[in-house]
Design a protein around this motif. Structure first.
Motif, PDB file in Angstrom:
ATOM      1  N   LEU A  11      -3.665  10.772   0.264  1.00  0.00           N
ATOM      2  CA  LEU A  11      -4.500  10.182   1.320  1.00  0.00           C
ATOM      3  C   LEU A  11      -4.683   8.683   1.065  1.00  0.00           C
ATOM      4  CD1 LEU A  11      -6.350  10.638   3.836  1.00  0.00           C
ATOM      5  CD2 LEU A  11      -8.254  10.888   2.238  1.00  0.00           C
ATOM      6  N   ILE A  12      -4.476   7.910   2.143  1.00  0.00           N
ATOM      7  CA  ILE A  12      -4.786   6.472   2.103  1.00  0.00           C
ATOM      8  C   ILE A  12      -5.992   6.272   3.018  1.00  0.00           C
ATOM      9  CG2 ILE A  12      -4.000   4.156   2.764  1.00  0.00           C
ATOM     10  CD1 ILE A  12      -1.097   5.160   2.338  1.00  0.00           C
ATOM     11  N   VAL A  13      -6.994   5.535   2.554  1.00  0.00           N
ATOM     12  CA  VAL A  13      -8.171   5.280   3.375  1.00  0.00           C
ATOM     13  C   VAL A  13      -8.251   3.781   3.666  1.00  0.00           C
ATOM     14  CG1 VAL A  13     -10.673   5.543   3.565  1.00  0.00           C
ATOM     15  CG2 VAL A  13      -9.356   7.220   2.262  1.00  0.00           C
ATOM     16  N   VAL A  14      -8.392   3.445   4.954  1.00  0.00           N
ATOM     17  CA  VAL A  14      -8.505   2.039   5.359  1.00  0.00           C
ATOM     18  C   VAL A  14      -9.677   1.894   6.326  1.00  0.00           C
ATOM     19  CG1 VAL A  14      -6.060   1.425   5.166  1.00  0.00           C
ATOM     20  CG2 VAL A  14      -6.914   2.366   7.308  1.00  0.00           C
ATOM     21  N   GLY A  15     -10.091   0.656   6.543  1.00  0.00           N
ATOM     22  CA  GLY A  15     -11.079   0.382   7.584  1.00  0.00           C
ATOM     23  C   GLY A  15     -10.354   0.221   8.910  1.00  0.00           C
ATOM     24  N   SER A  16     -11.062   0.526   9.988  1.00  0.00           N
ATOM     25  CA  SER A  16     -10.409   0.437  11.302  1.00  0.00           C
ATOM     26  C   SER A  16     -10.201  -1.015  11.706  1.00  0.00           C
ATOM     27  CB  SER A  16     -11.269   1.133  12.353  1.00  0.00           C
ATOM     28  OG  SER A  16     -12.545   0.525  12.381  1.00  0.00           O
TER      29      SER A  16
ATOM     30  N   HIS B   1       1.654   3.313  10.223  1.00  0.00           N
ATOM     31  CA  HIS B   1       3.047   3.559  10.586  1.00  0.00           C
ATOM     32  C   HIS B   1       3.935   3.665   9.353  1.00  0.00           C
ATOM     33  CE1 HIS B   1       2.526   3.463  14.860  1.00  0.00           C
ATOM     34  NE2 HIS B   1       1.649   2.513  14.676  1.00  0.00           N
ATOM     35  N   GLY B   2       4.622   4.785   9.267  1.00  0.00           N
ATOM     36  CA  GLY B   2       5.549   5.001   8.159  1.00  0.00           C
ATOM     37  C   GLY B   2       4.859   5.335   6.849  1.00  0.00           C
ATOM     38  N   ALA B   3       3.568   5.696   6.902  1.00  0.00           N
ATOM     39  CA  ALA B   3       2.845   6.008   5.660  1.00  0.00           C
ATOM     40  C   ALA B   3       3.438   7.248   4.998  1.00  0.00           C
ATOM     41  CB  ALA B   3       1.374   6.236   5.957  1.00  0.00           C
ATOM     42  N   PRO B   4       3.471   7.272   3.650  1.00  0.00           N
ATOM     43  CA  PRO B   4       4.060   8.414   2.948  1.00  0.00           C
ATOM     44  C   PRO B   4       3.104   9.610   2.836  1.00  0.00           C
ATOM     45  CG  PRO B   4       3.364   6.735   1.381  1.00  0.00           C
ATOM     46  CD  PRO B   4       3.076   6.189   2.749  1.00  0.00           C
TER      47      PRO B   4
ATOM     48  N   VAL C  57       0.853  -1.201   0.000  1.00  0.00           N
ATOM     49  CA  VAL C  57       0.000   0.000   0.000  1.00  0.00           C
ATOM     50  C   VAL C  57       0.885   1.246   0.000  1.00  0.00           C
ATOM     51  CG1 VAL C  57      -1.690   1.328   1.346  1.00  0.00           C
ATOM     52  CG2 VAL C  57      -1.996  -1.137   1.053  1.00  0.00           C
ATOM     53  N   HIS C  58       1.956   1.236   0.796  1.00  0.00           N
ATOM     54  CA  HIS C  58       2.881   2.387   0.814  1.00  0.00           C
ATOM     55  C   HIS C  58       3.545   2.553  -0.550  1.00  0.00           C
ATOM     56  CE1 HIS C  58       3.464   2.370   5.490  1.00  0.00           C
ATOM     57  NE2 HIS C  58       2.231   2.589   5.118  1.00  0.00           N
ATOM     58  N   ARG C  59       3.961   1.456  -1.145  1.00  0.00           N
ATOM     59  CA  ARG C  59       4.644   1.524  -2.448  1.00  0.00           C
ATOM     60  C   ARG C  59       3.718   2.147  -3.505  1.00  0.00           C
ATOM     61  NH1 ARG C  59       4.227  -0.972  -6.815  1.00  0.00           N
ATOM     62  NH2 ARG C  59       2.868  -2.598  -6.013  1.00  0.00           N
ATOM     63  N   LEU C  60       2.476   1.640  -3.544  1.00  0.00           N
ATOM     64  CA  LEU C  60       1.536   2.148  -4.546  1.00  0.00           C
ATOM     65  C   LEU C  60       1.181   3.612  -4.276  1.00  0.00           C
ATOM     66  CD1 LEU C  60      -0.046   1.029  -7.028  1.00  0.00           C
ATOM     67  CD2 LEU C  60      -1.980   0.757  -5.483  1.00  0.00           C
ATOM     68  N   ALA C  61       1.019   3.958  -2.996  1.00  0.00           N
ATOM     69  CA  ALA C  61       0.687   5.347  -2.639  1.00  0.00           C
ATOM     70  C   ALA C  61       1.779   6.293  -3.132  1.00  0.00           C
ATOM     71  CB  ALA C  61       0.503   5.477  -1.132  1.00  0.00           C
ATOM     72  N   LYS C  62       3.048   5.870  -2.991  1.00  0.00           N
ATOM     73  CA  LYS C  62       4.160   6.716  -3.468  1.00  0.00           C
ATOM     74  C   LYS C  62       4.148   6.775  -4.989  1.00  0.00           C
ATOM     75  CE  LYS C  62       7.346   5.516   0.103  1.00  0.00           C
ATOM     76  NZ  LYS C  62       8.373   4.539   0.331  1.00  0.00           N
ATOM     77  N   GLU C  63       4.018   5.605  -5.587  1.00  0.00           N
ATOM     78  CA  GLU C  63       4.063   5.513  -7.064  1.00  0.00           C
ATOM     79  C   GLU C  63       2.969   6.373  -7.705  1.00  0.00           C
ATOM     80  OE1 GLU C  63       4.349   1.324  -8.601  1.00  0.00           O
ATOM     81  OE2 GLU C  63       2.552   1.983  -9.679  1.00  0.00           O
ATOM     82  N   GLN C  64       1.793   6.432  -7.060  1.00  0.00           N
ATOM     83  CA  GLN C  64       0.650   7.149  -7.646  1.00  0.00           C
ATOM     84  C   GLN C  64       0.503   8.559  -7.063  1.00  0.00           C
ATOM     85  OE1 GLN C  64      -1.326   5.891 -10.112  1.00  0.00           O
ATOM     86  NE2 GLN C  64      -0.112   4.011 -10.149  1.00  0.00           N
ATOM     87  N   ASN C  65       1.524   9.019  -6.341  1.00  0.00           N
ATOM     88  CA  ASN C  65       1.485  10.359  -5.725  1.00  0.00           C
ATOM     89  C   ASN C  65       0.249  10.590  -4.870  1.00  0.00           C
ATOM     90  OD1 ASN C  65       3.884  11.423  -6.706  1.00  0.00           O
ATOM     91  ND2 ASN C  65       2.935  11.749  -8.722  1.00  0.00           N
TER      92      ASN C  65
END
Ligand code: AMP
Length: 146
Positions: free
Chosen positions: A107-112, A131-134, A96-104
């Motif tokens: 915001l990342i949205v997840v369920g609790s 933790h460590g999210a870009p 998820v972190h890799r894709l978030a960086k790759e796609q600029n």
């Protein structure tokens, strides 16, 4: 600054729909691009990386099934174009972190919460992703299923 690129991480369970719906509302109100990712956790990881057999056919089946499930899951969200639906293979946090960086993504949205089956043993993905999210992370509160 409104969000521009929003990435929703989903385990493809029904309980995850409110997470995508929330992300879609945010995307609509800010004019952001909405993306969806499902991460397949490799069999070998689930079994501790110590399985003495060839898992490639199984992995291909896992991938094909995940692709079909992702498309069915995403169909009800008009904002989720087919090219914005991603499948990744590996550890959810890392992918998820890799894709978030790759796609600029900003915001990342997840369920609790959303653990099922074997994964119950492994700790919280939402916590891991935070933790460590870009970028910013929004955890949409979900009711616990019994
Ligand atoms: P959990 O921490 O496992 O209860 O899951 C919390 C949230 O993390 C889920 O509601 C999803 O948003 C996300 N998530 C869990 N597993 C995955 C996965 N395999 N791929 C992508 N996102 C996931």
């Amino acid at each position: 600054m409104p969000y521009q690129n929003i990435l929703v991480a989903t385990d493809l369970h029904e309980e995850c729909h409110p997470v995508v719906a929330r992300a879609q509302d945010l995307a609509n109100s800010s004019g952001a691009k909405l993306m969806l990712v499902h991460v397949i956790e490799p069999m070998a990881m689930a079994f501790g990386g110590d399985v003495p057999m060839d898992l490639s056919t199984l992995q291909q089946q896992q991938f094909d099934q995940a692709r079909d499930r992702l498309n069915v899951f995403a169909e009800q969200y008009p904002g989720l174009l087919p090219e914005h639906r991603h499948i990744a293979y590996g550890q959810p946090r890392q992918e998820v972190h890799r894709l978030a960086k790759e796609q600029n993504c900003d915001l990342i949205v997840v369920g609790s919460h959303g653990r099922h089956g074997l994964a119950l043993l492994l700790g919280s993905t939402a916590n891991d992703i935070l933790h460590g999210a870009p970028c910013d992370v929004l955890a949409v509160r979900l009711k616990k299923s019994e």
